[in-house]
Design an enzyme around this catalytic site. Sequence first.
Site, PDB file in Angstrom:
ATOM      1  N   LEU A 143       6.795   2.972   1.482  1.00 16.67           N
ATOM      2  CA  LEU A 143       8.081   1.407   1.710  1.00 16.67           C
ATOM      3  C   LEU A 143       8.866   2.411   2.772  1.00 16.67           C
ATOM      4  O   LEU A 143       9.179   3.467   2.609  1.00 16.67           O
ATOM      5  CB  LEU A 143       7.833   1.756   0.033  1.00 16.67           C
ATOM      6  CG  LEU A 143       7.469   1.507  -0.827  1.00 16.67           C
ATOM      7  CD1 LEU A 143       8.184   1.299  -1.749  1.00 16.67           C
ATOM      8  CD2 LEU A 143       6.210   0.345  -0.923  1.00 16.67           C
ATOM      9  N   HIS A 144       9.082   1.267   2.844  1.00 18.73           N
ATOM     10  CA  HIS A 144      10.019   1.210   4.272  1.00 18.73           C
ATOM     11  C   HIS A 144      11.163  -0.784   3.948  1.00 18.73           C
ATOM     12  O   HIS A 144      11.069  -0.774   3.004  1.00 18.73           O
ATOM     13  CB  HIS A 144       9.278   1.544   6.148  1.00 18.73           C
ATOM     14  CG  HIS A 144       8.526   0.305   5.784  1.00 18.73           C
ATOM     15  ND1 HIS A 144       9.046  -1.163   6.074  1.00 18.73           N
ATOM     16  CD2 HIS A 144       7.709   0.445   6.349  1.00 18.73           C
ATOM     17  CE1 HIS A 144       7.480  -1.814   6.146  1.00 18.73           C
ATOM     18  NE2 HIS A 144       6.923  -1.542   6.449  1.00 18.73           N
ATOM     19  N   GLU A 145      11.926  -0.100   4.841  1.00 22.38           N
ATOM     20  CA  GLU A 145      13.221  -1.665   4.674  1.00 22.38           C
ATOM     21  C   GLU A 145      12.205  -3.031   4.433  1.00 22.38           C
ATOM     22  O   GLU A 145      13.077  -3.485   4.476  1.00 22.38           O
ATOM     23  CB  GLU A 145      14.295  -0.820   6.233  1.00 22.38           C
ATOM     24  CG  GLU A 145      15.263  -1.624   5.814  1.00 22.38           C
ATOM     25  CD  GLU A 145      16.132  -1.933   5.057  1.00 22.38           C
ATOM     26  OE1 GLU A 145      15.807  -1.202   3.975  1.00 22.38           O
ATOM     27  OE2 GLU A 145      16.426  -3.359   4.700  1.00 22.38           O
ATOM     28  N   ILE A 165      10.956  -7.317  10.012  1.00 22.03           N
ATOM     29  CA  ILE A 165      12.121  -6.339  10.038  1.00 22.03           C
ATOM     30  C   ILE A 165      11.513  -5.243  10.643  1.00 22.03           C
ATOM     31  O   ILE A 165      10.790  -4.633  10.884  1.00 22.03           O
ATOM     32  CB  ILE A 165      12.286  -5.432   8.633  1.00 22.03           C
ATOM     33  CG1 ILE A 165      12.256  -6.460   7.012  1.00 22.03           C
ATOM     34  CG2 ILE A 165      13.834  -4.463   9.008  1.00 22.03           C
ATOM     35  CD1 ILE A 165      13.762  -7.609   7.212  1.00 22.03           C
ATOM     36  N   GLY A 176       5.093 -10.018   4.086  1.00 24.70           N
ATOM     37  CA  GLY A 176       6.151 -10.157   5.478  1.00 24.70           C
ATOM     38  C   GLY A 176       5.203 -10.892   6.219  1.00 24.70           C
ATOM     39  O   GLY A 176       3.481 -10.956   6.937  1.00 24.70           O
ATOM     40  N   LEU A 216       8.634  -2.966  11.544  1.00 20.64           N
ATOM     41  CA  LEU A 216       9.060  -1.556  10.757  1.00 20.64           C
ATOM     42  C   LEU A 216       7.527  -1.393  10.427  1.00 20.64           C
ATOM     43  O   LEU A 216       6.603  -2.277  10.255  1.00 20.64           O
ATOM     44  CB  LEU A 216       9.617  -1.883   9.779  1.00 20.64           C
ATOM     45  CG  LEU A 216      11.492  -1.733  10.161  1.00 20.64           C
ATOM     46  CD1 LEU A 216      11.885  -1.544   8.661  1.00 20.64           C
ATOM     47  CD2 LEU A 216      10.987   0.039  10.605  1.00 20.64           C
ATOM     48  N   HIS A 252       9.481  -3.233   3.262  1.00 17.40           N
ATOM     49  CA  HIS A 252       9.058  -3.903   1.774  1.00 17.40           C
ATOM     50  C   HIS A 252      10.614  -3.447   0.522  1.00 17.40           C
ATOM     51  O   HIS A 252      10.290  -4.511  -0.364  1.00 17.40           O
ATOM     52  CB  HIS A 252       8.036  -2.427   1.287  1.00 17.40           C
ATOM     53  CG  HIS A 252       7.117  -2.053   1.275  1.00 17.40           C
ATOM     54  ND1 HIS A 252       7.035  -1.437   2.597  1.00 17.40           N
ATOM     55  CD2 HIS A 252       5.585  -2.600   2.173  1.00 17.40           C
ATOM     56  CE1 HIS A 252       5.768  -0.871   3.204  1.00 17.40           C
ATOM     57  NE2 HIS A 252       5.431  -1.617   2.642  1.00 17.40           N
ATOM     58  N   MET A 256       0.804  -1.092  -0.144  1.00 10.05           N
ATOM     59  CA  MET A 256       0.450   0.215   0.169  1.00 10.05           C
ATOM     60  C   MET A 256       0.927   1.037   0.042  1.00 10.05           C
ATOM     61  O   MET A 256       0.024   2.460   0.247  1.00 10.05           O
ATOM     62  CB  MET A 256      -1.037  -0.235   0.752  1.00 10.05           C
ATOM     63  CG  MET A 256      -2.243  -1.037   1.027  1.00 10.05           C
ATOM     64  SD  MET A 256      -3.308  -0.720   1.854  1.00 10.05           S
ATOM     65  CE  MET A 256      -2.564  -0.786   3.877  1.00 10.05           C
TER      66      MET A 256
END
Length: 296
Positions: free
Chosen positions: A34-36, A177, A148, A185, A38, A31
């Site tokens: 994005l972060h680490e 993560i 995830g 996250l 993803h 969605m």
Amino acid sequence: MKVIRTIAELRSEIQDRQQSGYGPVGLVPTMGYLHEGHASLMRKAREMSGTVVISIFVNPIQFGPGEDFETYPRDEARDVALAESEGVDVVFIPAVQEMYPQPTKTKISVAEITSLLCGASRPGHFDGVTTVVSKLFNIIKPDYAFFGMKDAQQVAVIEQMVRDLNMDVTIVPCPIIREADGLALSSRNVYLKPEEREQALVLSGSLRTAQEAIQQGQAATAGEIRAHLREYISRSPLADIEYAELLTFPELVPVEDSYRMVDGDSPVIMALAVRFGRTRLIDNALIQPKVGGSHV
Ligand code: PAF
């Protein structure tokens, strides 16, 4: 890397790449914002696939009334740059009108395992997830799809749907993560005020110390572990526990307080949802059966 906004163009791009012999297609549904976490899914997808597609779509039908659909964080330019830096081939960013040109009359609904944990407080949420994920699978026809494990229930629900409907895709669950201090996250972490951010460490802290208590033999039954999780989280005055549950995974059957895990049992998941003000955080950890002994 191509940024594609229509289903027709996406289908034709994937077909071209298939005909050119790029090999398996890997999909990372997101969605956005994005972060680490993803990024780790994209890296796994890159390892396993010749074509990596990520979708960025804040899916309105998985949000309930009064939830954060309108305010869900969005930053398309940053997302596209991150995807490019991870070697993604195609970013699919459809408008709501493209995915739902008219209100959908068809929904994919997985029974039973969607009515507990997050499904209990978010009725209809998982129908929205499975419906949009099925649409993405039908449009993209991925060989692999990467999710995830922070949303462990979502992984279990999607795997159930894939099995029940004989979908020709392999689901690849990927590890949670965390920030250096342990916070899992999540795009929603940006909602946390500084004091909430600090106290939010009780989620990962309760899971970590529960694992230690199990290993040291201080918590032996599911009831003792549940009590440990609740007591630890309650040390944070801002934490409002929605659930702190132990269930078999991936079957998602709650285990009784007297339950002790023995060899050959399914893993048990410790699953948490805790509110800090208007922010709802989830986290979890799996307890694997210990070979040669019983411990839960
Ligand atoms: O996990 C998410 O971000 C969403 O639920 C998903 C799988 C992209 C479906 O909208």
